[in-house]
Design a protein around this motif. Structure first.
Motif, PDB file in Angstrom:
ATOM      1  N   ARG A 130       3.019 -29.448  17.288  1.00  0.00           N
ATOM      2  CA  ARG A 130       2.049 -30.395  16.744  1.00  0.00           C
ATOM      3  C   ARG A 130       2.176 -31.763  17.408  1.00  0.00           C
ATOM      4  O   ARG A 130       1.196 -32.526  17.450  1.00  0.00           O
ATOM      5  CB  ARG A 130       2.218 -30.519  15.234  1.00  0.00           C
ATOM      6  CG  ARG A 130       3.538 -31.126  14.782  1.00  0.00           C
ATOM      7  CD  ARG A 130       3.663 -31.112  13.260  1.00  0.00           C
ATOM      8  NE  ARG A 130       4.901 -31.720  12.802  1.00  0.00           N
ATOM      9  CZ  ARG A 130       6.060 -31.087  12.685  1.00  0.00           C
ATOM     10  NH1 ARG A 130       6.113 -29.805  12.991  1.00  0.00           N
ATOM     11  NH2 ARG A 130       7.139 -31.709  12.267  1.00  0.00           N
ATOM     12  N   ALA A 131       3.350 -32.070  17.924  1.00  0.00           N
ATOM     13  CA  ALA A 131       3.517 -33.345  18.632  1.00  0.00           C
ATOM     14  C   ALA A 131       2.641 -33.390  19.877  1.00  0.00           C
ATOM     15  O   ALA A 131       2.052 -34.434  20.194  1.00  0.00           O
ATOM     16  CB  ALA A 131       4.984 -33.545  19.008  1.00  0.00           C
ATOM     17  N   VAL A 141      -0.197 -31.729  20.332  1.00  0.00           N
ATOM     18  CA  VAL A 141      -1.603 -31.800  19.927  1.00  0.00           C
ATOM     19  C   VAL A 141      -1.960 -33.218  19.482  1.00  0.00           C
ATOM     20  O   VAL A 141      -3.015 -33.754  19.860  1.00  0.00           O
ATOM     21  CB  VAL A 141      -1.881 -30.788  18.804  1.00  0.00           C
ATOM     22  CG1 VAL A 141      -3.333 -30.866  18.361  1.00  0.00           C
ATOM     23  CG2 VAL A 141      -1.556 -29.370  19.275  1.00  0.00           C
ATOM     24  N   LEU A 142      -1.101 -33.848  18.690  1.00  0.00           N
ATOM     25  CA  LEU A 142      -1.359 -35.223  18.256  1.00  0.00           C
ATOM     26  C   LEU A 142      -1.340 -36.186  19.432  1.00  0.00           C
ATOM     27  O   LEU A 142      -2.154 -37.118  19.499  1.00  0.00           O
ATOM     28  CB  LEU A 142      -0.321 -35.642  17.211  1.00  0.00           C
ATOM     29  CG  LEU A 142      -0.463 -35.009  15.826  1.00  0.00           C
ATOM     30  CD1 LEU A 142       0.714 -35.397  14.944  1.00  0.00           C
ATOM     31  CD2 LEU A 142      -1.764 -35.432  15.179  1.00  0.00           C
ATOM     32  N   CYS A 143      -0.406 -35.972  20.346  1.00  0.00           N
ATOM     33  CA  CYS A 143      -0.347 -36.813  21.546  1.00  0.00           C
ATOM     34  C   CYS A 143      -1.651 -36.712  22.331  1.00  0.00           C
ATOM     35  O   CYS A 143      -2.209 -37.724  22.761  1.00  0.00           O
ATOM     36  CB  CYS A 143       0.849 -36.398  22.404  1.00  0.00           C
ATOM     37  SG  CYS A 143       0.950 -37.232  24.003  1.00  0.00           S
ATOM     38  N   LEU A 197      -4.587 -35.806  21.170  1.00  0.00           N
ATOM     39  CA  LEU A 197      -5.678 -36.383  20.376  1.00  0.00           C
ATOM     40  C   LEU A 197      -5.783 -37.882  20.598  1.00  0.00           C
ATOM     41  O   LEU A 197      -6.870 -38.400  20.914  1.00  0.00           O
ATOM     42  CB  LEU A 197      -5.443 -36.079  18.893  1.00  0.00           C
ATOM     43  CG  LEU A 197      -6.412 -36.764  17.913  1.00  0.00           C
ATOM     44  CD1 LEU A 197      -7.829 -36.278  18.129  1.00  0.00           C
ATOM     45  CD2 LEU A 197      -5.965 -36.526  16.474  1.00  0.00           C
ATOM     46  N   PHE A 198      -4.685 -38.616  20.448  1.00  0.00           N
ATOM     47  CA  PHE A 198      -4.713 -40.068  20.653  1.00  0.00           C
ATOM     48  C   PHE A 198      -4.955 -40.408  22.132  1.00  0.00           C
ATOM     49  O   PHE A 198      -5.562 -41.434  22.437  1.00  0.00           O
ATOM     50  CB  PHE A 198      -3.413 -40.689  20.165  1.00  0.00           C
ATOM     51  CG  PHE A 198      -3.217 -40.589  18.680  1.00  0.00           C
ATOM     52  CD1 PHE A 198      -4.168 -41.084  17.808  1.00  0.00           C
ATOM     53  CD2 PHE A 198      -2.087 -39.986  18.150  1.00  0.00           C
ATOM     54  CE1 PHE A 198      -4.000 -40.993  16.432  1.00  0.00           C
ATOM     55  CE2 PHE A 198      -1.909 -39.887  16.781  1.00  0.00           C
ATOM     56  CZ  PHE A 198      -2.871 -40.387  15.923  1.00  0.00           C
ATOM     57  N   SER A 252      -0.043 -42.313  20.768  1.00  0.00           N
ATOM     58  CA  SER A 252       0.215 -41.098  21.548  1.00  0.00           C
ATOM     59  C   SER A 252       1.663 -41.025  21.997  1.00  0.00           C
ATOM     60  O   SER A 252       2.285 -39.961  21.951  1.00  0.00           O
ATOM     61  CB  SER A 252      -0.721 -41.060  22.755  1.00  0.00           C
ATOM     62  OG  SER A 252      -0.516 -39.894  23.523  1.00  0.00           O
ATOM     63  N   CYS A 258       4.069 -39.940  19.331  1.00  0.00           N
ATOM     64  CA  CYS A 258       4.053 -38.484  19.129  1.00  0.00           C
ATOM     65  C   CYS A 258       4.806 -37.780  20.247  1.00  0.00           C
ATOM     66  O   CYS A 258       5.572 -36.843  19.993  1.00  0.00           O
ATOM     67  CB  CYS A 258       2.616 -37.975  19.075  1.00  0.00           C
ATOM     68  SG  CYS A 258       1.642 -38.652  17.711  1.00  0.00           S
TER      69      CYS A 258
END
Length: 676
Positions: free
Chosen positions: A44-45, A47-49, A51-52, A116, A119
């Motif tokens: 998930r890190a 994916v979040l990275c 995303l931002f 980002s 994350c």
């Protein structure tokens, strides 16, 4: 993807923009390399990275940067095209940015970059990525143009300087004066664009350095440390071996993006062997040579694109040309502009693969893995952009000038219509095949990640030499109540670990006064062996193979006692230990006590009598009374003893044995009295 392609191909028909964006989006959504990041909780890190990262790029592109080229087609051009004549494409400068918009866009981009980075460290490369995008696509400038601006030179000639003298005489004085005013307006607009670009670049670089130093300050004086088996090349003393090995690993990562068939959650140990002293005869050496040839070519093209002023011929003739006549000089300049834009697009796509991967490349800092699918989540977007360009432009290379595909369809001659139709068919067909294969592989990987046994079984088949896949596969089998199969797998892994010198060195040796001592290297090795052995004897006990497990348990307890003697404080009286060394020794002692408690529980489960079972678990409870694993087993043994005592039976005369169930995977603990 739409924002990226809209800014690149804003001068073309919308079908080109939407087509490229759709292909890139489908490739990115279906790429199998994303499965580990999406299906695995730890991913998930990534994916979040991402995303931002994408949000920061989107804000910068839409708010912060100015638009450089704009395609315009007048009504007269359309009338001319309907009568069978065509007109060279017109490029106009269109600046929608200002100092305020630039500051707002850069500020929001830097905020998303920080989010980002928090994350995943890859987020720190966002300011560099937007600078490259702005230089090659957004503002679309060059070193030559920036130098001309700094030296107060004209970045391109006036719009009417290339008009032939005979044509000038045909124009009235008012039209010539109007063109001069247009040329001056274009130059002032372009200067404003370049100045705003320099402002954004300066802010991005300064902010990127500040964020980097702030992030490094959070690490303190400590460095990431891990055993050499997690990244074998990091412990290699010969620099040329590290150079060849990491070069090959970069090629291997690119191969996974192109052909994601060998997807595995772990590549540690000898999964990818190091180059040896006979590196010249290694088959992989040719791959390294090809990689560096390509890299030098990329650097050469990047240098040319950086130094080439795209706007030197940006003002085209507004002269109608017969569609069957040869291209005029301005048409050739238009094609040159198209080529320069296309080359800058390819360079930007490649940079989008390189920069997010930089933190995982072992160039800046050694990482605790060899290859990891999750680190390719962001670089895969650059790969999908590049693959889209190849899918659209490659068919034209085998038939006609590829630059023709970058022009408006109306500029093509009728004799090339069948060729263009064939090219579209090839592009569509190949794209559908690739996306279909990606979806099939993605669904297969998703099914594997749905159960630990499936994913680690696949990993064990791909990387049997990994230091992790075997033990993880074995423990997954234990949790799935397939203890007999687990014992076979774990026995092979443990036998291999005993025969090697794994886990004896770390990458940095942060406690050098301790880690350089042979006795401590042996302690660390045995503690890691004990962890694997405990998993093995647990599987053997659950499958009823206690006769084979007892010798391994007793030998493990002997190792634990040897470690305890070596860690005795009296052995360090004459050693000046640092605080970190003392804490490290304390952690080794705690780990040794945990291992002893685990092995005493294993000994209890394989004891021949209930009394011996109770004695072993009592010793484990004395050592670790707070450990849940010990408490649970102690409660079950206590219940057995109470039942025997209530029945008037002596625990010393009640023997234990294991009976296998019908599938020969799980054994059930049974009891018999001495008199039976």
């Amino acid at each position: 993807t739409f924002t990226f392609h809209h800014d690149v191909y804003r001068h073309q028909q919308w079908i080109w923009v939407w087509g490229r964006s759709l292909i890139t989006s489908l490739l990115f959504a279906a790429h199998p390399i994303h499965v580990e990041s999406v299906a695995n909780t730890t991913g998930r890190a990534e994916v979040l990275c991402a995303l931002f990262y994408f949000l920061g790029f989107l804000v910068y592109a839409k708010v912060g940067s100015g638009l450089s080229l704009h395609f315009s087609s007048s009504s007269n051009d359309q009338n001319n095209n309907s009568t069978g004549t065509s007109k060279p494409q017109q490029y106009q400068l269109n600046c929608q940015s200002s100092i305020l918009r630039s500051l707002i866009g850069v500020s929001f981009m830097l905020g998303f970059s920080c989010l980002s980075m928090l994350c995943k460290e890859h987020g720190i490369t966002l300011p560099l990525m937007v600078i490259i995008w702005d230089a090659y696509i957004g503002t679309n400038t060059s070193v030559q143009e920036i130098l001309n601006l700094c030296l107060c030179r004209h970045s391109w000639s006036n719009g009417n300087t290339s008009i032939a003298t005979s044509d000038k005489k045909k124009k009235d004085e008012a039209e010539i004066n109007h063109e001069k005013l247009d040329s001056g307006s274009r130059q002032s607009t372009r200067k404003m664009q370049c100045k705003l670009f320099l402002l954004r670049v300066t802010i991005c670089i300064v902010a990127c350095l500040c964020i980097s130093f702030w992030r490094l300050s959070k690490n303190g004086t400590s460095k990431p440390d891990f055993v050499c088996e997690q990244n074998p090349a990091a412990c290699e003393s010969r620099r040329y071996i590290r150079f060849f090995h990491y070069s090959y690993l970069w090629c291997f990562n690119f191969w996974l993006l192109c052909f994601p068939s060998w997807l595995c959650p772990d590549w540690s140990g000898d999964s990818i062997p190091l180059f040896n002293e006979y590196w010249a005869t290694d088959k992989r050496f040719g791959v390294v040579i090809i990689f560096w040839i390509f890299l030098m070519g990329f650097v050469l093209h990047t240098s040319f694109a950086t130094c080439t002023n795209v706007y030197k011929n940006v003002v085209l003739l507004r002269e109608e040309v017969d569609s069957t006549s040869k291209p005029t000089q301005r048409q050739e300049e238009s094609e040159d502009i198209e080529y320069q834009l296309w080359r800058r697009t390819i360079i930007t796509c490649i940079f989008w693969m390189i920069l997010p991967f930089l933190m995982s490349s072992n160039l800046l800092i050694y990482v605790g893995f060899v290859v990891a699918d999750r680190t390719l989540y962001l670089p895969s977007f650059g790969f999908c952009l590049l693959l889209t360009e190849i899918l659209i432009l490659f068919p034209s290379y085998i038939s006609i000038n590829p630059l023709l595909t970058l022009h408006n369809v109306s500029t093509h001659s009728k004799k090339n219509k069948s060729t263009r139709t064939h090219q579209k068919f090839v592009t569509t067909f190949v794209t559908i095949i690739i996306i279909s294969l990606y979806i099939w592989k993605q669904q297969r990987q998703t099914r594997l990640w749905s159960h630990p046994v499936l994913i680690w079984e696949e990993a064990y088949k791909i990387n049997p030499k990994s230091i992790l896949t075997g033990t993880e596969y074995g423990m997954a089998l234990v949790n799935a109540s397939r203890n007999k199969d687990a014992a076979n797998v774990l026995h092979k892994c443990h036998k291999r670990e005993v025969a090697t010198n794994h886990f004896t060195r770390t990458i940095h040796n942060n406690d050098e006064d301790i880690m350089h001592r042979k006795d401590f290297a042996e302690i660390i090795r045995k503690q890691n062996l004990l962890r694997t052995r405990f998993k093995l004897v647990t599987a053997m006990g659950n499958s009823g193979s206690c006769e084979e497990a007892i010798p391994l348990i007793l030998e493990g307890l002997q190792w634990i006692d040897d470690i305890s003697r070596k860690l005795d404080p009296s052995n360090f009286i004459h050693d000046a230990l640092s605080s970190s060394s003392s804490s490290y020794i304390a952690s080794l002692k705690e780990g040794n006590l945990d291992n002893k408690a685990y092995f005493l529980v294993s000994k209890s489960r394989c004891s021949k009598t209930v009394a011996a079972m109770a004695g072993s678990v009592y010793d484990a409870f004395v050592i670790r009374p707070e450990m849940n694993y010990v408490i649970q087993h102690a409660e079950s043994v206590s219940d057995i003893v109470k039942k025997l005592q209530s029945s008037g039976l002596d625990p010393n005369k009640v023997y234990t044995y294991w009976e296998l169930n019908d599938n020969n995977q799980i054994a059930q603990l049974s009891f018999r009295h001495e008199s039976d």
